[in-house]
Design an enzyme around this catalytic site. Structure first.
Site, PDB file in Angstrom:
ATOM      1  N   HIS A 271       0.805  -1.214   0.000  1.00 50.38           N
ATOM      2  CA  HIS A 271       0.000   0.000   0.000  1.00 50.38           C
ATOM      3  C   HIS A 271       0.841   1.268   0.000  1.00 50.38           C
ATOM      4  O   HIS A 271       0.447   2.283  -0.598  1.00 50.38           O
ATOM      5  CB  HIS A 271      -0.980  -0.024   1.177  1.00 50.38           C
ATOM      6  CG  HIS A 271      -2.074  -1.032   0.997  1.00 50.38           C
ATOM      7  ND1 HIS A 271      -2.059  -2.263   1.606  1.00 50.38           N
ATOM      8  CD2 HIS A 271      -3.196  -0.997   0.222  1.00 50.38           C
ATOM      9  CE1 HIS A 271      -3.131  -2.940   1.235  1.00 50.38           C
ATOM     10  NE2 HIS A 271      -3.833  -2.198   0.410  1.00 50.38           N
ATOM     11  N   ASP A 349     -20.640  -0.165  -9.127  1.00 49.97           N
ATOM     12  CA  ASP A 349     -19.723  -0.635 -10.152  1.00 49.97           C
ATOM     13  C   ASP A 349     -18.886   0.550 -10.630  1.00 49.97           C
ATOM     14  O   ASP A 349     -19.429   1.574 -11.071  1.00 49.97           O
ATOM     15  CB  ASP A 349     -20.517  -1.221 -11.319  1.00 49.97           C
ATOM     16  CG  ASP A 349     -19.620  -1.769 -12.413  1.00 49.97           C
ATOM     17  OD1 ASP A 349     -19.072  -0.951 -13.188  1.00 49.97           O
ATOM     18  OD2 ASP A 349     -19.472  -2.994 -12.504  1.00 49.97           O
ATOM     19  N   ASP A 367      -7.164   0.202  -7.290  1.00 44.60           N
ATOM     20  CA  ASP A 367      -6.745  -0.983  -6.536  1.00 44.60           C
ATOM     21  C   ASP A 367      -7.758  -2.106  -6.739  1.00 44.60           C
ATOM     22  O   ASP A 367      -8.296  -2.667  -5.781  1.00 44.60           O
ATOM     23  CB  ASP A 367      -6.617  -0.617  -5.050  1.00 44.60           C
ATOM     24  CG  ASP A 367      -5.911  -1.696  -4.236  1.00 44.60           C
ATOM     25  OD1 ASP A 367      -5.243  -2.551  -4.853  1.00 44.60           O
ATOM     26  OD2 ASP A 367      -6.036  -1.691  -3.001  1.00 44.60           O
TER      27      ASP A 367
END
Length: 505
Positions: A271, A349, A367
């Site tokens: 991260h 979405d 991500d």
């Protein structure tokens, strides 16, 4: 006499409805389990549906050889469908880590279930052919059949999987199948030969399924314990995925559909490398967008910059984001980032949301899960990056999680090359994350006022990234490939690259 005839027909048409509903549920259970355990949901569902429909045809063919005791045979098959279909998920979960020929067992169970369901409809039509006119018989049978299939397809993703889970769903519908057999045994006992034996078989089967249903959580815990080899402390099934959290000594691991999402021992490496290069180089970081990353760990890193005024996180799975808001262990990992007043969480979405988005962002951090199927592959496509480009400010930057350049170099460079078709400035870099191995990223921008690697800001206290970007974008020969195609919606070459490369491991 007329009422008895109507009652007989109604019972059998109800059986048709049940057959269709339960049969489709067993098919969906097999497809979902295959995608959970084996990956590539499109391929698995395609194979499952093909085998199921083929086996129904086989069953229909062999039904013509059954000429005696049709009603008894129908009830027997109803019991068998409930037993095999109901126990299918239990068998598959338990055997996944124990047998080498798991896929053979999976497709064998699908084939047997399909054959039995294929036998039932022709048998039923033979039973009713002298009681109902042919025109009414065909229309009624197929009407009930299709309505049952529609009901199953709606209930499965919206109610059954989120509320019951995969294992309990198949067992529950197995009991429904057998319940119809029990009702037929009692209501049509005068039309059956040896109804007592049929009743005994049906009731025994129902009780067996009920016992397994009651102990299904223990069975699931046992099978997942074998699968993960770690102490499972939390499990949850959402409409989109199976979430499993394990704990072993000082290490917590999160799995989504059997794929490792992060390990608490080294997730900081992933991260920090995802977030800090782009955050340090961007001209502005006032308004940041995160696509995916429902665990809030990327958001945790973003919030370390005081210049950030607002973060928008878009993740499909509300179950995932709620878990990382409310679970004390997981919210400690992300430092309660998802409940920070600077953060807005949107469950949608990403592709659809981007198309409708009217905002502009200074930094976008992507991500998403790896492109293991076509629904994920679209999020790495040329069309997606065109859509993304519209929400970026003129001097914005973006970074994309780009899978492993060592294990999947074709996939890695395919994503990079696709992004380069839209963004004038692109670069690639990689880091070593012990839980995953070498992992890579693509960084992109519309324009740059300074060369890549020039940090405009930094934060203290990072455990891995030291703002020396240059040491991350050197790729040895074994991470480089040539002749890579661009990932378009109409070819989804990335998914094929990914399946080919990771399938070898």
């Amino acid at each position: 006499m007329g009422n008895k005839k109507i009652g007989f027909e109604v019972l059998l048409f109800l059986a048709v409805f049940t057959i269709a509903t339960c049969g489709l549920v067993y098919e969906l259970v097999a497809g979902t389990l295959a995608s959970y355990l084996l990956g590539d949901s499109v391929k698995q569902f395609s194979f499952i549906i093909g085998v199921y429909l083929f086996s129904m045809g086989v069953g229909s063919y062999f039904s013509k050889f059954i000429n005696r005791n049709l009603l008894n045979t129908f009830v027997d098959i109803e019991i068998l469908v409930g037993l095999i279909g109901g126990l299918s998920s239990v068998i598959l979960f338990v055997l996944f880590e124990s047998v080498y020929y798991f896929q053979f067992i999976l497709y064998l169970l699908v084939f047997i279930t399909g054959c039995l369901v294929g036998l039932e409809i022709p048998l039923l039509m033979n039973i009713l052919k002298d009681r109902v006119t042919f025109k009414d018989l065909v229309s009624n049978v197929f009407t009930f059949d299709y309505i049952g299939a529609l009901l199953a397809s709606i209930l499965f993703p919206l109610v059954l999987v989120p509320k019951l889970g995969i294992m309990k769903t198949s067992l529950f519908f197995g009991m429904i199948n057998v319940s119809i057999a029990i009702v037929l045994c009692f209501m049509l006992k005068k039309d059956l030969k040896n109804p007592g034996l049929l009743k005994a078989k049906a009731i025994f089967t129902f009780l067996l399924l009920l016992v397994v249903f009651v102990f299904s959580e223990s069975i699931l815990s046992y099978s997942e314990g074998k699968l993960y080899g770690e102490n499972i402390i939390y499990t949850h099934t959402t409409s989109y995925q199976r979430i499993v959290l394990t704990h072993n000594k000082n290490d917590y691991r999160l799995y989504l559909n059997n794929n490792l999402q992060f390990s608490s021992k080294d997730e900081y490496r992933y991260h920090e490398a995802l977030v800090h290069p782009v955050m340090s180089m961007a001209n502005k970081v006032d308004n940041v967008l995160v696509l995916g990353g429902g665990d809030g760990l990327a958001v945790r890193e973003i919030l370390k910059y005081n210049e950030v005024n607002h973060v928008t996180l878009v993740d499909l799975d509300e179950g995932m984001t709620e878990l990382f808001k409310t679970n004390t262990v997981l919210s400690d990992f992300n430092k309660h980032s998802l409940t920070n007043p600077k953060v807005t969480v949107i469950n949608s979405d990403a592709y659809i949301w981007l198309k409708e988005c009217q905002q502009k962002f200074d930094v976008v951090i992507i991500d998403f899960p790896d492109p293991s199927n076509y629904s994920l592959g679209k999020l790495y496509s040329l069309n997606f990056y065109k859509t993304l480009n519209k929400v970026l400010t003129d001097d914005a930057m973006t970074v994309i999680q780009t899978t492993s350049p060592f294990f999947a170099p074709k996939s890695f460079w395919c994503i990079n090359k696709t992004a380069a078709q839209i963004f004038p400035v692109t670069d690639a870099y990689h880091v070593y994350v012990p839980s995953f191995g070498e992992w890579g990223y693509t960084i992109a921008a519309k324009s740059l006022s300074k060369p890549l690697g020039s940090a405009k800001r930094s934060v203290q206290g990072l455990r891995f990234y030291d703002y020396d970007y240059g040491r991350l974008n050197d790729f040895p020969k074994d991470m480089q490939v040539n002749d890579i195609e661009i990932n378009r919606l109409d070819n989804q070459i990335l998914v094929r690259y990914f399946d080919e490369e990771w399938g070898r491991l």
